[in-house]
Design an enzyme around this catalytic site. Sequence first.
Site, PDB file in Angstrom:
ATOM      1  CB  SER A 138       5.865  12.072 -34.643  1.00 44.67           C
ATOM      2  OG  SER A 138       5.787  11.935 -36.057  1.00 44.67           O
ATOM      3  CE1 TYR A 177       8.145   7.211 -34.279  1.00 36.74           C
ATOM      4  CE2 TYR A 177       6.762   8.355 -35.866  1.00 36.74           C
ATOM      5  CZ  TYR A 177       7.819   8.362 -34.983  1.00 36.74           C
ATOM      6  OH  TYR A 177       8.565   9.509 -34.803  1.00 36.74           O
TER       7      TYR A 177
HETATM    8  P1  NAP Z   1      17.699   9.046 -33.424  1.00 33.39           P
HETATM    9  O1  NAP Z   1      18.944   9.709 -33.930  1.00 33.39           O
HETATM   10  O2  NAP Z   1      17.511   7.585 -33.637  1.00 33.39           O
HETATM   11  O3  NAP Z   1      17.590   9.384 -31.885  1.00 33.39           O
HETATM   12  C1  NAP Z   1      16.850   8.628 -30.979  1.00 33.39           C
HETATM   13  C2  NAP Z   1      17.653   8.573 -29.691  1.00 33.39           C
HETATM   14  O4  NAP Z   1      16.856   7.918 -28.704  1.00 33.39           O
HETATM   15  C3  NAP Z   1      18.948   7.789 -29.843  1.00 33.39           C
HETATM   16  O5  NAP Z   1      20.011   8.599 -29.394  1.00 33.39           O
HETATM   17  C4  NAP Z   1      18.751   6.556 -28.960  1.00 33.39           C
HETATM   18  O6  NAP Z   1      19.972   6.207 -28.319  1.00 33.39           O
HETATM   19  C5  NAP Z   1      17.697   7.047 -27.969  1.00 33.39           C
HETATM   20  N1  NAP Z   1      16.885   5.959 -27.438  1.00 33.39           N
HETATM   21  C6  NAP Z   1      16.151   5.040 -28.136  1.00 33.39           C
HETATM   22  N2  NAP Z   1      15.562   4.186 -27.291  1.00 33.39           N
HETATM   23  C7  NAP Z   1      15.927   4.565 -26.033  1.00 33.39           C
HETATM   24  C8  NAP Z   1      15.649   4.075 -24.731  1.00 33.39           C
HETATM   25  N3  NAP Z   1      14.855   2.991 -24.526  1.00 33.39           N
HETATM   26  N4  NAP Z   1      16.181   4.725 -23.673  1.00 33.39           N
HETATM   27  C9  NAP Z   1      16.976   5.817 -23.850  1.00 33.39           C
HETATM   28  N5  NAP Z   1      17.271   6.319 -25.053  1.00 33.39           N
HETATM   29  C10 NAP Z   1      16.762   5.695 -26.126  1.00 33.39           C
HETATM   30  O7  NAP Z   1      16.408   9.737 -34.050  1.00 33.39           O
HETATM   31  P2  NAP Z   1      15.938  11.256 -34.164  1.00 33.39           P
HETATM   32  O8  NAP Z   1      15.476  11.427 -35.536  1.00 33.39           O
HETATM   33  O9  NAP Z   1      16.933  12.208 -33.593  1.00 33.39           O
HETATM   34  O10 NAP Z   1      14.643  11.197 -33.217  1.00 33.39           O
HETATM   35  C11 NAP Z   1      14.507  11.931 -32.013  1.00 33.39           C
HETATM   36  C12 NAP Z   1      13.023  12.024 -31.680  1.00 33.39           C
HETATM   37  O11 NAP Z   1      12.349  12.733 -32.717  1.00 33.39           O
HETATM   38  C13 NAP Z   1      12.300  10.678 -31.564  1.00 33.39           C
HETATM   39  O12 NAP Z   1      11.385  10.712 -30.502  1.00 33.39           O
HETATM   40  C14 NAP Z   1      11.573  10.552 -32.889  1.00 33.39           C
HETATM   41  O13 NAP Z   1      10.443   9.716 -32.817  1.00 33.39           O
HETATM   42  C15 NAP Z   1      11.215  11.999 -33.124  1.00 33.39           C
HETATM   43  N6  NAP Z   1      10.920  12.306 -34.532  1.00 33.39           N
HETATM   44  C16 NAP Z   1      11.893  12.188 -35.488  1.00 33.39           C
HETATM   45  C17 NAP Z   1      11.573  12.484 -36.822  1.00 33.39           C
HETATM   46  C18 NAP Z   1      12.607  12.379 -37.921  1.00 33.39           C
HETATM   47  O14 NAP Z   1      12.228  12.463 -39.103  1.00 33.39           O
HETATM   48  N7  NAP Z   1      13.884  12.211 -37.613  1.00 33.39           N
HETATM   49  C19 NAP Z   1      10.285  12.897 -37.149  1.00 33.39           C
HETATM   50  C20 NAP Z   1       9.325  13.014 -36.144  1.00 33.39           C
HETATM   51  C21 NAP Z   1       9.658  12.726 -34.837  1.00 33.39           C
HETATM   52  P3  NAP Z   1      20.292   4.687 -27.836  1.00 33.39           P
HETATM   53  O15 NAP Z   1      19.860   3.802 -28.979  1.00 33.39           O
HETATM   54  O16 NAP Z   1      21.755   4.678 -27.562  1.00 33.39           O
HETATM   55  O17 NAP Z   1      19.483   4.477 -26.607  1.00 33.39           O
END
Ligand code: NAP
Length: 254
Positions: A145, A159
């Site tokens: 991030s 975070y």
């Molecule tokens: P998201 O839609 O919530 O995706 C996160 C995924 O991780 C979900 O599919 C969830 O599925 C899975 N997950 C969570 N805990 C887990 C575990 N213990 N084991 C296996 N899978 C797990 O969010 P996103 O925005 O796409 O985020 C993806 C990545 O990008 C993350 O690392 C996040 O920190 C990073 N990021 C996002 C943003 C943003 O603005 N969206 C910004 C910076 C960084 P289940 O709950 O079914 O396990």
Amino acid sequence: MSRNRFSGRTALVTGGGSGIGRTLALAFAAEGARVVVAGRSRAPLDETVALVGRAGGTAVAQVADVSRPADVDGLVRATVERFGSLDVAVNNAGVFRGGPVADLGEEDWRTLLDTNVTGVFLALRAEVRQMRTQPGGGAIVNVSSNLGAHKQVPGATAYAASKAAVTALTRGAALDHIGDGVRINAVSPGASDTPMSLRPGESEAERAVRMKEESPLGRVASTEEVARAVLYLASDDAASVVGADLVVDGGSAL
Ligand code: NAP
């Protein structure tokens, strides 16, 4: 320009049932990869697999919790049993918990570390152990991030600490294992077009107004824009890029 950079390769995407991970699965499959998507819940993973299939690609789902060593080792084993190799891995699974330090519960702190830090460590370990046995090695991209190593905001300290650790893990592991033929890099998105970037109770329209003020670019990144950065680092286009942390945040961290 149509490209097929991952033809004949197997790509593993953790957190592939939603958001950035789902877009990554579609993007890798569109460029010829056989894709394994992993997460804790079966239904969203199956939906990603169906979307990839409808687009003409190949994907399978595997339920796995990245904070559990047996799940992660089993995920890599199942990937290799199914497709014969693990060529690309994206450690994208992650969670957000907010609040100022003084108000943060220990459970939230531990969830952040278990998922975002231990989850990436366990995945890196299992993936490198497999990739270093393969003649072609492999490429790994951790999704970090812009919060953490690059930028601080109030209310996201825990975070940010977890993601700063992902950046450190990326750089260290990259040095540890480039000699094994495994290239490790990170992508650090800023606010992206998934529910994770919404403040509590905020609508997408309200987020758009906020982003005009907060981001030099003036908007969130699309999941496709984040995916394109990940695919670049995972591809042979980035053959000499090692331990990089590519910030995709519209200039927010500058
Ligand atoms: P998201 O839609 O919530 O995706 C996160 C995924 O991780 C979900 O599919 C969830 O599925 C899975 N997950 C969570 N805990 C887990 C575990 N213990 N084991 C296996 N899978 C797990 O969010 P996103 O925005 O796409 O985020 C993806 C990545 O990008 C993350 O690392 C996040 O920190 C990073 N990021 C996002 C943003 C943003 O603005 N969206 C910004 C910076 C960084 P289940 O709950 O079914 O396990």
